[in-house]
Scaffold this motif. Sequence first.
Motif: not given
Length: 539
Positions: A101-105, A126-142
Amino acid sequence: MRWESLALAGLMIGSGILSACSGSTKDADTGQDTSAPALTACEDGVPARPFTTEGVGVQFGEVAGDFTVETLDGSFTLSEAWNGCDTFVVVSYFENAEGDALWSSDPSELLANAPKNSQFLFVSDEGGPARREQRVQAMKDTLNLGKRRADRVHFVLDRVSRIKGGLGDFVADYLEYQADSLVEIDDSRSSSAPLPWFIGIDRFQTWDPGGNIDDVVGGNPQVSFAGFLPQFYNHKAQLAHRLDAETVTEIELVNQEVTERVFPVTVDLPSDISAFDTMEFDVEVTCKARNPFACSEWDRIARIEWCTSETCEERREVARWITPYWRRGNRRWAIDASPFLGLVGSGSQTFRIVMGPDWERATPRDARIALRLSTQGKARASSAKRVFTGGSFDAKYNENRKPVTIDVPAGASKVELVTILSGHGQAAGTNCSEWCDHRHRFSVDGQEAVLIQPEGAVGASLECAPAAAQGVPPGQWGNWAPLRAYWCPGLPVEARITDLTSLVTPGQSASLTYEGFFAGSDVGAGGNIDLSAYVVYYE
């Protein structure tokens, strides 16, 4: 010599930092300056603090150690990014519904809420590097940052709890504590410490517990709320600098850990107190608990009262503030009480400190409260008379407040009405007097002197959050962001001053009347009005 107290000189340069003068050393061969960089100051005049490696720790209030992380845009090292003026806020993702909820706000107001001297790090656990990169990239794009603001926000690829250095040590140690952090709130409730969603590094390079990520109790997590933390850090740095730089006579009322909510303090004030024209109370309170639910939980009325005698049966309020909800860490305010120099005298004086109701759960806190006397070259209050107090805001509220005769001294140069006012309680149907639009009219000989009314929309969702710049601690575990009737949680209730000089005649009497009413009605609507109203005379 303290950094905050150094005299500043120099010119504004492009980075927004003032350069202060210092001695120089020149190379004998080249003639070039080889001295250490000059001390600098920030845009707000506060001296830039050099990065330190001393006192590093993992507790709130301890120094944040250096760390390096990899980001989407390269390496980030705290000591290299440190300019002595910026603050840093870490926004973390942890794998649960609250993290989702926080990161989708909507983060679009993050930088709008934040001052220029702030930087943000978005990081995942998150444990996986790819998942972390995807997470922060999505925030950067937003966020869709332009070039002008991109250097203020960093998107970290490392796993937050395994970062080497200060940040990783802090988070790993806190998560270990958090797993077994249950505290009793009362006889029927207990709670573990929350996850470290927001972590702040303030201008003193110390860890701050960013706190709650919701706008209201049971509300929605908001990334943009991280932007209010740097406002609060600026307030504390600016206040510390201002107070340290002033020449004052200071008398400590308390400086210790306290659990009592109400207690008297007797101190000796200077024999020449009539030489001072300014009086402030420096109020600093710290909850050192790592679990916020071990801190005081409610927005209570706190105040300092001057006792008319040693027994303190009769008292006059001279300062008021509202305590924050469940807020770890440190808060500090300077409350101007200069009009009440007309009350206090020299020699032995007793004050009553109220930090909440005496029946409240006795959670410990470190408290330092000091009275500060100085001469600023302004008119000095020579006497004061309390004329009205508050009470139950019901249909008979005005009937119980009869006109008061004020006798204006012949030598008075100025006459003021000084009011300390806040509304409390939540009556059914009106939410008065905490959440309603009540107003207060004072008149002299039938002529309106002032109509006091709320300066914002009572109950508005974000009216108190921007007051972080004045000292509201963001991230309280309660309804800290919406505006109340004349107050915000975690902020002083400032004395309101109205000049009555043109409405009175020195050496003559006048009739002062007061009435309170609810919005367009002429009667009260429930709850309680907490009012101390004085007429103050100046030499």
